[in-house]
Design a protein around this motif. Structure first.
Motif, PDB file in Angstrom:
ATOM      1  N   PHE A 190      -4.446  -4.619   7.820  1.00 49.05           N
ATOM      2  CA  PHE A 190      -4.136  -3.189   7.838  1.00 49.05           C
ATOM      3  C   PHE A 190      -2.665  -2.960   7.521  1.00 49.05           C
ATOM      4  O   PHE A 190      -1.825  -3.828   7.743  1.00 49.05           O
ATOM      5  CB  PHE A 190      -4.392  -2.585   9.228  1.00 49.05           C
ATOM      6  CG  PHE A 190      -5.827  -2.537   9.650  1.00 49.05           C
ATOM      7  CD1 PHE A 190      -6.611  -1.419   9.388  1.00 49.05           C
ATOM      8  CD2 PHE A 190      -6.399  -3.602  10.328  1.00 49.05           C
ATOM      9  CE1 PHE A 190      -7.934  -1.368   9.787  1.00 49.05           C
ATOM     10  CE2 PHE A 190      -7.728  -3.569  10.732  1.00 49.05           C
ATOM     11  CZ  PHE A 190      -8.497  -2.451  10.458  1.00 49.05           C
ATOM     12  N   ASP A 191      -2.381  -1.752   7.048  1.00 53.90           N
ATOM     13  CA  ASP A 191      -1.012  -1.251   6.998  1.00 53.90           C
ATOM     14  C   ASP A 191      -0.898  -0.147   8.031  1.00 53.90           C
ATOM     15  O   ASP A 191      -1.654   0.833   8.001  1.00 53.90           O
ATOM     16  CB  ASP A 191      -0.680  -0.696   5.603  1.00 53.90           C
ATOM     17  CG  ASP A 191       0.630   0.082   5.615  1.00 53.90           C
ATOM     18  OD1 ASP A 191       1.597  -0.416   6.186  1.00 53.90           O
ATOM     19  OD2 ASP A 191       0.651   1.201   5.052  1.00 53.90           O
ATOM     20  N   GLU A 192       0.040  -0.306   8.957  1.00 51.73           N
ATOM     21  CA  GLU A 192       0.252   0.697  10.000  1.00 51.73           C
ATOM     22  C   GLU A 192       0.975   1.909   9.418  1.00 51.73           C
ATOM     23  O   GLU A 192       1.980   1.762   8.708  1.00 51.73           O
ATOM     24  CB  GLU A 192       1.096   0.074  11.106  1.00 51.73           C
ATOM     25  CG  GLU A 192       1.285   0.964  12.316  1.00 51.73           C
ATOM     26  CD  GLU A 192       2.065   0.234  13.387  1.00 51.73           C
ATOM     27  OE1 GLU A 192       1.425  -0.286  14.310  1.00 51.73           O
ATOM     28  OE2 GLU A 192       3.302   0.175  13.299  1.00 51.73           O
ATOM     29  N   ASP A 193       0.448   3.085   9.690  1.00 50.89           N
ATOM     30  CA  ASP A 193       1.079   4.331   9.272  1.00 50.89           C
ATOM     31  C   ASP A 193       1.157   5.269  10.461  1.00 50.89           C
ATOM     32  O   ASP A 193       0.315   5.238  11.349  1.00 50.89           O
ATOM     33  CB  ASP A 193       0.248   5.022   8.173  1.00 50.89           C
ATOM     34  CG  ASP A 193       0.461   4.382   6.808  1.00 50.89           C
ATOM     35  OD1 ASP A 193       1.395   3.596   6.652  1.00 50.89           O
ATOM     36  OD2 ASP A 193      -0.332   4.685   5.910  1.00 50.89           O
ATOM     37  N   SER A 194       2.180   6.090  10.481  1.00 50.97           N
ATOM     38  CA  SER A 194       2.308   7.074  11.553  1.00 50.97           C
ATOM     39  C   SER A 194       3.000   8.314  10.979  1.00 50.97           C
ATOM     40  O   SER A 194       4.003   8.172  10.279  1.00 50.97           O
ATOM     41  CB  SER A 194       3.148   6.490  12.691  1.00 50.97           C
ATOM     42  OG  SER A 194       3.254   7.419  13.737  1.00 50.97           O
TER      43      SER A 194
ATOM     44  N   GLN B  59       0.846  -1.198   0.000  1.00 52.50           N
ATOM     45  CA  GLN B  59       0.000   0.000   0.000  1.00 52.50           C
ATOM     46  C   GLN B  59       0.872   1.236   0.000  1.00 52.50           C
ATOM     47  O   GLN B  59       0.614   2.190  -0.730  1.00 52.50           O
ATOM     48  CB  GLN B  59      -0.933  -0.031   1.218  1.00 52.50           C
ATOM     49  CG  GLN B  59      -2.119   0.914   1.137  1.00 52.50           C
ATOM     50  CD  GLN B  59      -1.731   2.346   1.464  1.00 52.50           C
ATOM     51  OE1 GLN B  59      -0.903   2.580   2.333  1.00 52.50           O
ATOM     52  NE2 GLN B  59      -2.343   3.296   0.777  1.00 52.50           N
ATOM     53  N   ASP B  60       1.901   1.238   0.837  1.00 47.27           N
ATOM     54  CA  ASP B  60       2.810   2.386   0.887  1.00 47.27           C
ATOM     55  C   ASP B  60       3.582   2.492  -0.426  1.00 47.27           C
ATOM     56  O   ASP B  60       4.137   1.503  -0.898  1.00 47.27           O
ATOM     57  CB  ASP B  60       3.803   2.235   2.047  1.00 47.27           C
ATOM     58  CG  ASP B  60       3.151   2.481   3.398  1.00 47.27           C
ATOM     59  OD1 ASP B  60       2.008   2.950   3.428  1.00 47.27           O
ATOM     60  OD2 ASP B  60       3.810   2.207   4.412  1.00 47.27           O
ATOM     61  N   SER B  61       3.647   3.690  -0.978  1.00 45.80           N
ATOM     62  CA  SER B  61       4.353   3.865  -2.254  1.00 45.80           C
ATOM     63  C   SER B  61       5.849   4.039  -2.040  1.00 45.80           C
ATOM     64  O   SER B  61       6.636   3.964  -2.974  1.00 45.80           O
ATOM     65  CB  SER B  61       3.775   5.066  -3.003  1.00 45.80           C
ATOM     66  OG  SER B  61       3.794   6.203  -2.170  1.00 45.80           O
TER      67      SER B  61
ATOM     68  N   GLU C 118       8.340  -0.547   2.060  1.00 47.61           N
ATOM     69  CA  GLU C 118       7.664  -1.602   2.811  1.00 47.61           C
ATOM     70  C   GLU C 118       6.373  -1.137   3.467  1.00 47.61           C
ATOM     71  O   GLU C 118       6.255   0.020   3.873  1.00 47.61           O
ATOM     72  CB  GLU C 118       8.592  -2.096   3.930  1.00 47.61           C
ATOM     73  CG  GLU C 118       9.825  -2.817   3.444  1.00 47.61           C
ATOM     74  CD  GLU C 118      10.696  -3.274   4.600  1.00 47.61           C
ATOM     75  OE1 GLU C 118      10.784  -2.529   5.603  1.00 47.61           O
ATOM     76  OE2 GLU C 118      11.292  -4.347   4.495  1.00 47.61           O
ATOM     77  N   ASP C 119       5.441  -2.079   3.602  1.00 44.46           N
ATOM     78  CA  ASP C 119       4.282  -1.887   4.468  1.00 44.46           C
ATOM     79  C   ASP C 119       4.614  -2.437   5.852  1.00 44.46           C
ATOM     80  O   ASP C 119       5.527  -3.248   6.011  1.00 44.46           O
ATOM     81  CB  ASP C 119       3.074  -2.669   3.936  1.00 44.46           C
ATOM     82  CG  ASP C 119       2.310  -1.927   2.851  1.00 44.46           C
ATOM     83  OD1 ASP C 119       2.610  -0.751   2.600  1.00 44.46           O
ATOM     84  OD2 ASP C 119       1.401  -2.547   2.270  1.00 44.46           O
ATOM     85  N   GLU C 120       3.843  -1.979   6.831  1.00 44.37           N
ATOM     86  CA  GLU C 120       3.893  -2.551   8.177  1.00 44.37           C
ATOM     87  C   GLU C 120       2.546  -3.228   8.384  1.00 44.37           C
ATOM     88  O   GLU C 120       1.593  -2.625   8.910  1.00 44.37           O
ATOM     89  CB  GLU C 120       4.139  -1.467   9.233  1.00 44.37           C
ATOM     90  CG  GLU C 120       5.469  -0.733   9.077  1.00 44.37           C
ATOM     91  CD  GLU C 120       5.519   0.249   7.896  1.00 44.37           C
ATOM     92  OE1 GLU C 120       4.488   0.870   7.585  1.00 44.37           O
ATOM     93  OE2 GLU C 120       6.596   0.376   7.280  1.00 44.37           O
ATOM     94  N   ALA C 121       2.459  -4.449   7.899  1.00 39.49           N
ATOM     95  CA  ALA C 121       1.167  -5.140   7.836  1.00 39.49           C
ATOM     96  C   ALA C 121       0.832  -5.782   9.174  1.00 39.49           C
ATOM     97  O   ALA C 121       1.701  -6.331   9.855  1.00 39.49           O
ATOM     98  CB  ALA C 121       1.202  -6.203   6.752  1.00 39.49           C
TER      99      ALA C 121
HETATM  100 CA   LIG Z   1       2.795   1.824   6.382  1.00 40.22          CA
END
Ligand SMILES: [Ca+2]
Ligand SMILES: [Ca+2]
Length: 106
Positions: free
Chosen positions: A61-65, A15-17, A20-23
């Motif tokens: 989910f993908d964790e974003d902060s 998902q992140d362009s 890496e994603d944090e799935a």
């Molecule tokens: Ca992320």
């Protein structure tokens, strides 16, 4: 009652362009796996199983902060799927593409 086994998470496209994603995975709203760093064409063993009654929901989910996490899709399993063998679920929310292998057993 039935038992849901979550086997492997495979990332076709994050998902992140920016890399890496944090799935992470929730089972009926509770975190059961992750966050794990994962990139395109990578996979992770999940190795989680949970008992459930009737139906259960698995959310990815993908964790974003500091932004809010991205919802990548869900899988709804039912007790009636017990004994049908290993299945593959596809998650394509928020522009990502993941698959997950799972199995429902009695
Ligand atoms: Ca992320
Ligand atoms: Ca994201």
């Amino acid at each position: 009652m039935a038992t849901l086994f979550l086997y492997t998470l495979m990332c076709q496209a994050t998902q992140d362009s920016t890399g890496e994603d944090e799935a992470y995975i929730n089972f009926n709203g509770q975190r059961v796996f992750g966050p794990t760093n994962i990139n395109d064409a990578q996979s992770r063993e999940i190795g989680v199983f949970r008992r459930f009654e009737g139906q259960a929901t698995v959310d990815l989910f993908d964790e974003d902060s500091p932004d809010a996490d991205d919802f990548l899709g869900n899988l709804i399993v039912s007790q009636g799927e017990a004994g049908q063998g290993v299945k593959i679920a596809t998650f394509t929310g928020s522009g990502a593409h993941y698959t997950m292998s799972y199995e429902v057993k009695s």
